[in-house]
Design an enzyme around this catalytic site. Structure first.
Site, PDB file in Angstrom:
ATOM      1  N   GLU A   1     -41.228 -48.116 -59.466  1.00  0.00           N
ATOM      2  CA  GLU A   1     -40.875 -46.851 -58.810  1.00  0.00           C
ATOM      3  C   GLU A   1     -40.157 -47.032 -57.472  1.00  0.00           C
ATOM      4  OE1 GLU A   1     -43.774 -48.276 -58.854  1.00  0.00           O
ATOM      5  OE2 GLU A   1     -44.981 -47.790 -57.099  1.00  0.00           O
TER       6      GLU A   1
ATOM      7  N   HIS B   1     -43.571 -53.035 -58.953  1.00  0.00           N
ATOM      8  CA  HIS B   1     -43.432 -51.585 -58.741  1.00  0.00           C
ATOM      9  C   HIS B   1     -42.098 -51.070 -59.262  1.00  0.00           C
ATOM     10  CE1 HIS B   1     -47.057 -50.826 -56.363  1.00  0.00           C
ATOM     11  NE2 HIS B   1     -46.937 -52.109 -56.068  1.00  0.00           N
TER      12      HIS B   1
ATOM     13  N   CYS C   1     -49.255 -52.069 -61.045  1.00  0.00           N
ATOM     14  CA  CYS C   1     -49.917 -52.799 -59.966  1.00  0.00           C
ATOM     15  C   CYS C   1     -51.437 -52.691 -60.094  1.00  0.00           C
ATOM     16  CB  CYS C   1     -49.393 -52.307 -58.612  1.00  0.00           C
ATOM     17  SG  CYS C   1     -49.985 -53.304 -57.244  1.00  0.00           S
ATOM     18  N   TYR C   2     -52.103 -51.984 -59.178  1.00  0.00           N
ATOM     19  CA  TYR C   2     -53.556 -51.803 -59.309  1.00  0.00           C
ATOM     20  C   TYR C   2     -53.878 -51.153 -60.651  1.00  0.00           C
ATOM     21  CZ  TYR C   2     -58.291 -50.162 -58.348  1.00  0.00           C
ATOM     22  OH  TYR C   2     -59.636 -49.922 -58.410  1.00  0.00           O
TER      23      TYR C   2
ATOM     24  N   LYS D   1     -40.383 -30.439 -53.193  1.00  0.00           N
ATOM     25  CA  LYS D   1     -39.412 -29.872 -52.258  1.00  0.00           C
ATOM     26  C   LYS D   1     -37.987 -29.800 -52.832  1.00  0.00           C
ATOM     27  CE  LYS D   1     -38.938 -28.711 -47.858  1.00  0.00           C
ATOM     28  NZ  LYS D   1     -39.949 -27.906 -47.163  1.00  0.00           N
TER      29      LYS D   1
ATOM     30  N   SER E   1     -41.657 -18.148 -42.364  1.00  0.00           N
ATOM     31  CA  SER E   1     -41.382 -18.925 -41.143  1.00  0.00           C
ATOM     32  C   SER E   1     -39.895 -19.153 -40.902  1.00  0.00           C
ATOM     33  CB  SER E   1     -42.062 -20.284 -41.270  1.00  0.00           C
ATOM     34  OG  SER E   1     -41.394 -21.046 -42.272  1.00  0.00           O
ATOM     35  N   GLY E   2     -39.073 -18.869 -41.915  1.00  0.00           N
ATOM     36  CA  GLY E   2     -37.657 -19.230 -41.790  1.00  0.00           C
ATOM     37  C   GLY E   2     -37.377 -20.597 -42.393  1.00  0.00           C
ATOM     38  N   GLY E   3     -38.440 -21.290 -42.831  1.00  0.00           N
ATOM     39  CA  GLY E   3     -38.268 -22.574 -43.512  1.00  0.00           C
ATOM     40  C   GLY E   3     -37.967 -22.344 -44.996  1.00  0.00           C
ATOM     41  N   VAL E   4     -37.703 -23.441 -45.702  1.00  0.00           N
ATOM     42  CA  VAL E   4     -37.264 -23.334 -47.095  1.00  0.00           C
ATOM     43  C   VAL E   4     -38.363 -22.751 -47.996  1.00  0.00           C
ATOM     44  CG1 VAL E   4     -36.423 -24.641 -49.090  1.00  0.00           C
ATOM     45  CG2 VAL E   4     -35.706 -25.290 -46.794  1.00  0.00           C
ATOM     46  N   ASP E   5     -39.581 -23.282 -47.903  1.00  0.00           N
ATOM     47  CA  ASP E   5     -40.611 -22.923 -48.879  1.00  0.00           C
ATOM     48  C   ASP E   5     -40.986 -21.448 -48.830  1.00  0.00           C
ATOM     49  OD1 ASP E   5     -40.515 -25.634 -49.174  1.00  0.00           O
ATOM     50  OD2 ASP E   5     -42.418 -26.022 -48.147  1.00  0.00           O
ATOM     51  N   SER E   6     -41.318 -20.970 -47.619  1.00  0.00           N
ATOM     52  CA  SER E   6     -41.771 -19.575 -47.565  1.00  0.00           C
ATOM     53  C   SER E   6     -40.619 -18.630 -47.882  1.00  0.00           C
ATOM     54  CB  SER E   6     -42.422 -19.248 -46.215  1.00  0.00           C
ATOM     55  OG  SER E   6     -41.516 -19.433 -45.149  1.00  0.00           O
TER      56      SER E   6
ATOM     57  N   GLY F   1     -52.201 -49.026 -55.771  1.00  0.00           N
ATOM     58  CA  GLY F   1     -53.032 -48.651 -54.631  1.00  0.00           C
ATOM     59  C   GLY F   1     -53.510 -49.926 -53.973  1.00  0.00           C
TER      60      GLY F   1
END
Ligand code: XMP
Length: 555
Positions: free
Chosen positions: A148, A146, A58-59, A344, A200-205, A31
């Site tokens: 990552e 880092h 790091c931090y 996701k 909504s037509g999106g992936v999640d919903s 951070g």
């Protein structure tokens, strides 16, 4: 960690040690703070005596050293970028197989000056004498670099050593195996009730809706898709093909409340409000507030993490869910969020396990307010101004300066050169976006910004241009190389072709930062030629701006 097959959760750094006691290991992330800053993040020191393995990055290394009696030195300039680490040969499993010289990524100001008792220094660089530390007896570790990030060439091996060798975790996390468990959770949570979703037509919903339908049966799940008329070509048909959803038509309502509105924030606000009204109407008409109903939502893990860059994502999502009725359901716990612990990419894996089509799962993100925020408006006519760097177009487009969204004009330069665009946005604070023409039907002196608002005609024009870009990028496979490809309509042109189209393909990992990416010349020419055939389009431009300073969307 999850990519390594190990289940991990993100928690606030101050979480009390006893709440973390179930974990085999803890990682304290990096951070931008200094341990000496007032109010800088800290951790409960009891985690260091809990017997759990801890890795500070790091931090995280600095706060560990600071709390355990070591010394952190304030850095004057800091060190940012590539460096070479010399890692000693040790028998500690944390560093197994990693000794020697290697490329690492550094991004820090302060440094650990003296390590706490019990620790030894195992790695260093020319500028950072304490780059990796270990207290093998207590299984406490720190790295200043880092692991990552991709620029740390062997970073993943450090993380794998920590979770697999030090913590003793088994790589058994696979979201696909969770499907039966999630379905059971849904059944337990819902009991004898029914669930409704706004999809909504999106992936999640869509994945959340499909999971609930599998868990409870189609007769106990309702999905409603609101057609705002601000969607892309073929969207409503696409959603219908997903099956089991009803479509609530609200195209005319949205157009009429947006008539004459040109201010971007007002547009967003009006759309949000209208969405609420339509949802309320559906809830009322269908009796969904009754006690036998619960609300289902496609909330995913990053939406629920409050810290860091994800706070904004949460805000964006809650925007459409602020209906009073929905708030009441949330407050009374009548809400099911089957994907709330998934990222996701994991949601996509779950979707594949459910047999949902790739066409749905591999979709690019698309903003809730739809084409409305990609169809720029202007309150009055305005002239383009020639400047030493190019042409300043007086449309206002959003950028991120600091953490705030700001509106500024757009600069057009003559070549498709992203490095030049970066140099210009760094130097000129008055613009936050740089574009270049791909093709113009009229010379600069004949085009100007023309007063206009959101009309059915302009939306249709944008929808057509978007459909061309989508079709050609799909056919060529370009869409699978990029993260998102907004197409924007700006009110710049001549009297009989009053608009121009801007292509904005970007690469990104999570939408928080993004790079403008060029496309192959042949594809670009073909796309531009077809878009220029759309009546009313005067020019095609290419957006060369990275985020920051430009946002992905233009409004
Ligand atoms: P920006 O423009 O902020 O966009 O760089 C980052 C990502 O968020 C999406 N976006 C939205 N999504 N409602 C949404 O559901 C919104 O109001 C909204 N605004 C931006 C954008 O498409 C990009 O993926």
């Amino acid at each position: 960690m999850r990519d390594l097959g190990v289940y991990a959760e993100v928690r606030a750094s101050e979480t009390p040690a006893e709440e973390l006691s179930g974990a085999r290991g803890l990682i304290i992330s990096g951070g931008p703070s200094s341990v000496y800053d007032a109010g800088s993040p800290t951790v409960d020191p009891a985690i260091f005596s809990s017997g759990q393995a801890v890795l500070g990055i790091c931090y995280g290394q600095q706060i560990m050293a600071h709390l355990l009696g070591g010394e952190v030195r304030r850095g004057e300039k800091g060190e940012y970028g590539m460096a070479t680490l010399q890692l000693d040969e040790t028998s500690d499993p944390m560093f197994a197989g990693l000794s020697g010289h290697q490329q690492i990524w550094m991004s820090h100001r302060d440094l650990v000056g003296r390590v706490p008792d019990g620790f030894s220094i195992v790695g260093r660089t020319d500028t950072c004498p304490v780059a990796a530390i270990a207290d093998s007896a207590r299984r406490l570790y720190g790295v200043q670099f880092h692991p990552e990030v991709v620029h740390t060439s062997r970073g993943l091996e450090y993380l794998a050593n920590f979770v697999l060798r030090v913590c003793g975790c088994v790589p058994d996390w696979d979201p696909r195996h969770r499907v039966p468990l999630i379905e059971q959770e849904i059944r337990d949570c819902v009991g004898g009730r029914k669930v409704f979703f706004f999809v909504s037509g999106g992936v999640d919903s869509s994945v959340a809706f499909a999971l609930a339908t599998r868990a409870l049966g189609a007769d106990r799940v309702r999905g409603v898709y609101v057609d705002t008329g601000l969607m892309r070509e073929g969207e409503t048909e696409f959603v219908r093909r997903l099956g089991g959803l009803s479509v609530e038509h609200a195209e005319n309502e949205f157009l009429s409340v947006l008539a004459g509105v040109t201010e971007p924030e007002r547009k967003r606000h009006i759309i949000g409000e209208e969405f609420v009204l339509v949802q309320e109407r559906v809830i009322e008409r269908e009796g969904l507030m009754g006690h036998d109903w619960m609300l289902g939502q496609g909330t995913i893990y990053p939406d629920t993490i409050e810290s860091g860059g994800t706070a904004k994502a949460a805000l964006i999502k809650t925007h459409h869910n602020r209906v009073a009725g929905i708030q009441k359901l949330i407050a009374s716990g009548r809400i099911v969020e089957p994907l709330r612990s998934f990222y996701k990419d994991e949601v996509r894996q779950v979707g594949r396990e459910l047999g949902l089509p790739a066409e749905l799962l591999d979709r690019h993100p698309f903003p809730g307010p739809g084409l409305a925020i990609r169809c720029l408006c202007a309150a009055s006519d305005a002239e383009v101004e020639a400047s030493p760097e190019g042409y300043v177009i007086p449309v206002r487009s959003v950028g991120v300066q600091g953490d705030a969204r700001s509106y500024a004009p757009v600069l057009a330069i003559d070549t498709l050169d992203t490095s030049r665009a970066t140099e210009l946005t760094n130097r000129l604070t008055s613009v936050n976006r740089v574009i270049a023409p791909v093709e113009m039907r009229a010379p600069w002196k004949e085009v100007r910004v023309r007063a206009c608002s959101l009309t059915a005609d302009r939306l249709a024009r944008l929808r057509q241009a978007d459909a061309v870009a989508r079709r050609l990028s799909h056919e060529s496979g370009y869409d699978s190389q990029i993260w998102q490809f907004p197409v924007i309509l700006i009110p710049l042109g001549t009297a009989d072709a009053p608009d121009s189209v801007v292509l904005r393909p970007v690469d990104s990992v999570d939408g928080m930062t993004a790079q403008s990416v060029l496309m192959e010349e042949g594809l670009l020419r073909k796309m531009s030629r077809e878009i220029l055939e759309i009546p009313g389009v005067s020019a095609v431009f290419y957006d060369l701006t990275h985020k920051p300073p430009g946002t992905i969307e233009w409004e």
